[in-house]
Design a protein around this motif. Structure first.
Motif, PDB file in Angstrom:
ATOM      1  N   HIS A  39       0.833  -1.195   0.000  1.00 46.91           N
ATOM      2  CA  HIS A  39       0.000   0.000   0.000  1.00 46.91           C
ATOM      3  C   HIS A  39       0.873   1.253   0.000  1.00 46.91           C
ATOM      4  CE1 HIS A  39      -2.816  -2.985   1.658  1.00 46.91           C
ATOM      5  NE2 HIS A  39      -3.751  -2.243   1.085  1.00 46.91           N
ATOM      6  N   PHE A  40       0.327   2.316  -0.563  1.00 42.49           N
ATOM      7  CA  PHE A  40       0.970   3.621  -0.477  1.00 42.49           C
ATOM      8  C   PHE A  40       0.446   4.287   0.790  1.00 42.49           C
ATOM      9  CE2 PHE A  40       0.888   2.941  -5.115  1.00 42.49           C
ATOM     10  CZ  PHE A  40       2.264   2.939  -5.316  1.00 42.49           C
ATOM     11  N   THR A  41       1.317   4.495   1.746  1.00 39.87           N
ATOM     12  CA  THR A  41       0.908   5.061   3.020  1.00 39.87           C
ATOM     13  C   THR A  41       1.791   6.238   3.361  1.00 39.87           C
ATOM     14  OG1 THR A  41       0.244   2.863   3.768  1.00 39.87           O
ATOM     15  CG2 THR A  41       0.500   4.549   5.456  1.00 39.87           C
ATOM     16  N   GLY A  42       1.175   7.324   3.788  1.00 38.09           N
ATOM     17  CA  GLY A  42       1.904   8.493   4.234  1.00 38.09           C
ATOM     18  C   GLY A  42       1.201   9.122   5.411  1.00 38.09           C
ATOM     19  N   ILE A  43       1.959   9.496   6.418  1.00 37.10           N
ATOM     20  CA  ILE A  43       1.400  10.107   7.623  1.00 37.10           C
ATOM     21  C   ILE A  43       2.227  11.338   7.951  1.00 37.10           C
ATOM     22  CG2 ILE A  43       0.883   9.796  10.065  1.00 37.10           C
ATOM     23  CD1 ILE A  43       0.736   6.786   9.515  1.00 37.10           C
ATOM     24  N   TYR A  44       1.532  12.434   8.205  1.00 32.62           N
ATOM     25  CA  TYR A  44       2.197  13.671   8.603  1.00 32.62           C
ATOM     26  C   TYR A  44       1.344  14.319   9.678  1.00 32.62           C
ATOM     27  CZ  TYR A  44       4.767  18.058   8.165  1.00 32.62           C
ATOM     28  OH  TYR A  44       5.547  19.164   8.410  1.00 32.62           O
ATOM     29  N   ILE A  45       1.815  14.294  10.909  1.00 35.04           N
ATOM     30  CA  ILE A  45       1.084  14.878  12.029  1.00 35.04           C
ATOM     31  C   ILE A  45       1.849  16.103  12.489  1.00 35.04           C
ATOM     32  CG2 ILE A  45       0.164  14.500  14.335  1.00 35.04           C
ATOM     33  CD1 ILE A  45       0.145  11.490  13.675  1.00 35.04           C
ATOM     34  N   TYR A  46       1.174  17.241  12.438  1.00 38.00           N
ATOM     35  CA  TYR A  46       1.798  18.527  12.741  1.00 38.00           C
ATOM     36  C   TYR A  46       1.024  19.221  13.850  1.00 38.00           C
ATOM     37  CZ  TYR A  46       3.751  23.169  11.912  1.00 38.00           C
ATOM     38  OH  TYR A  46       4.386  24.374  12.062  1.00 38.00           O
ATOM     39  N   ASP A  47       1.718  19.654  14.884  1.00 36.87           N
ATOM     40  CA  ASP A  47       1.108  20.392  15.989  1.00 36.87           C
ATOM     41  C   ASP A  47       1.223  21.878  15.688  1.00 36.87           C
ATOM     42  OD1 ASP A  47       0.107  21.359  18.336  1.00 36.87           O
ATOM     43  OD2 ASP A  47       1.632  20.472  19.621  1.00 36.87           O
ATOM     44  N   VAL A  48       0.093  22.503  15.407  1.00 34.81           N
ATOM     45  CA  VAL A  48       0.087  23.910  15.031  1.00 34.81           C
ATOM     46  C   VAL A  48       0.462  24.793  16.222  1.00 34.81           C
ATOM     47  CG1 VAL A  48      -1.347  25.781  14.147  1.00 34.81           C
ATOM     48  CG2 VAL A  48      -1.639  23.481  13.261  1.00 34.81           C
ATOM     49  N   ALA A  49      -0.034  24.440  17.406  1.00 33.32           N
ATOM     50  CA  ALA A  49       0.234  25.257  18.592  1.00 33.32           C
ATOM     51  C   ALA A  49       1.715  25.270  18.944  1.00 33.32           C
ATOM     52  CB  ALA A  49      -0.587  24.745  19.771  1.00 33.32           C
ATOM     53  N   ALA A  50       2.359  24.115  18.845  1.00 32.41           N
ATOM     54  CA  ALA A  50       3.780  24.024  19.186  1.00 32.41           C
ATOM     55  C   ALA A  50       4.680  24.308  17.987  1.00 32.41           C
ATOM     56  CB  ALA A  50       4.101  22.640  19.750  1.00 32.41           C
ATOM     57  N   ASP A  51       4.096  24.383  16.783  1.00 34.37           N
ATOM     58  CA  ASP A  51       4.830  24.643  15.552  1.00 34.37           C
ATOM     59  C   ASP A  51       5.939  23.615  15.325  1.00 34.37           C
ATOM     60  OD1 ASP A  51       5.291  26.026  13.185  1.00 34.37           O
ATOM     61  OD2 ASP A  51       6.841  27.273  14.100  1.00 34.37           O
ATOM     62  N   LYS A  52       5.547  22.325  15.466  1.00 31.91           N
ATOM     63  CA  LYS A  52       6.526  21.270  15.222  1.00 31.91           C
ATOM     64  C   LYS A  52       5.839  20.033  14.659  1.00 31.91           C
ATOM     65  CE  LYS A  52       6.548  19.065  19.744  1.00 31.91           C
ATOM     66  NZ  LYS A  52       7.362  18.602  20.846  1.00 31.91           N
ATOM     67  N   VAL A  53       6.617  19.213  14.004  1.00 25.83           N
ATOM     68  CA  VAL A  53       6.127  17.965  13.424  1.00 25.83           C
ATOM     69  C   VAL A  53       6.173  16.892  14.503  1.00 25.83           C
ATOM     70  CG1 VAL A  53       6.519  16.210  11.670  1.00 25.83           C
ATOM     71  CG2 VAL A  53       6.940  18.609  11.142  1.00 25.83           C
ATOM     72  N   LEU A  54       5.033  16.243  14.739  1.00 26.20           N
ATOM     73  CA  LEU A  54       4.986  15.180  15.740  1.00 26.20           C
ATOM     74  C   LEU A  54       5.351  13.829  15.142  1.00 26.20           C
ATOM     75  CD1 LEU A  54       1.701  16.140  17.618  1.00 26.20           C
ATOM     76  CD2 LEU A  54       4.059  16.708  18.219  1.00 26.20           C
ATOM     77  N   TYR A  55       4.931  13.601  13.897  1.00 24.29           N
ATOM     78  CA  TYR A  55       5.259  12.336  13.247  1.00 24.29           C
ATOM     79  C   TYR A  55       5.303  12.543  11.745  1.00 24.29           C
ATOM     80  CZ  TYR A  55       5.457   7.386  12.292  1.00 24.29           C
ATOM     81  OH  TYR A  55       5.874   6.147  11.869  1.00 24.29           O
ATOM     82  N   ASN A  56       6.241  11.857  11.084  1.00 25.84           N
ATOM     83  CA  ASN A  56       6.430  12.003   9.656  1.00 25.84           C
ATOM     84  C   ASN A  56       6.785  10.641   9.075  1.00 25.84           C
ATOM     85  OD1 ASN A  56       7.173  12.640   7.083  1.00 25.84           O
ATOM     86  ND2 ASN A  56       8.852  13.980   7.651  1.00 25.84           N
ATOM     87  N   TYR A  57       5.955  10.146   8.156  1.00 26.26           N
ATOM     88  CA  TYR A  57       6.225   8.886   7.475  1.00 26.26           C
ATOM     89  C   TYR A  57       5.838   9.048   6.009  1.00 26.26           C
ATOM     90  CZ  TYR A  57       6.033   3.952   6.235  1.00 26.26           C
ATOM     91  OH  TYR A  57       6.239   2.739   5.629  1.00 26.26           O
ATOM     92  N   ASN A  58       6.801   9.023   5.129  1.00 24.31           N
ATOM     93  CA  ASN A  58       6.608   9.197   3.680  1.00 24.31           C
ATOM     94  C   ASN A  58       5.928  10.522   3.333  1.00 24.31           C
ATOM     95  OD1 ASN A  58       7.828   6.824   2.909  1.00 24.31           O
ATOM     96  ND2 ASN A  58       5.924   5.665   2.864  1.00 24.31           N
ATOM     97  N   ALA A  59       6.184  11.544   4.093  1.00 22.78           N
ATOM     98  CA  ALA A  59       5.553  12.837   3.822  1.00 22.78           C
ATOM     99  C   ALA A  59       6.141  13.505   2.590  1.00 22.78           C
ATOM    100  CB  ALA A  59       5.710  13.756   5.034  1.00 22.78           C
TER     101      ALA A  59
END
Length: 78
Positions: A39-59
């Protein structure tokens, strides 16, 4: 009152940062299963309040739009 608010804020920040590490481990374990091999899977979790990336997978990879996007494009075109 201010002291109590600061304590609650500190405890919230402390446990939230611990959840980020636990979240990353949990996502890594789920992605390591054989289900995601074909499968083609991509995950990008970004915390706007903290202005940082929490998780990045194939972003950095490009994926085709989901079906919901295609529906809105159809209605826009009509």
């Amino acid at each position: 009152m201010l002291k109590r608010v600061l304590v609650v804020l500190f405890v919230t920040v402390y446990f939230t940062s611990c959840k980020t590490v636990k979240l990353s481990r949990n996502i890594d374990q789920k992605l390591a299963t054989s289900f995601f091999d074909n499968h083609f899977t991509g995950i990008y979790i970004y915390d706007v309040a903290a202005d940082k990336v929490l998780y990045n997978y194939n972003a950095d990879k490009y994926f085709t739009p989901a079906s919901n996007t295609k529906i809105f494009t159809l209605f826009t075109g009509l």
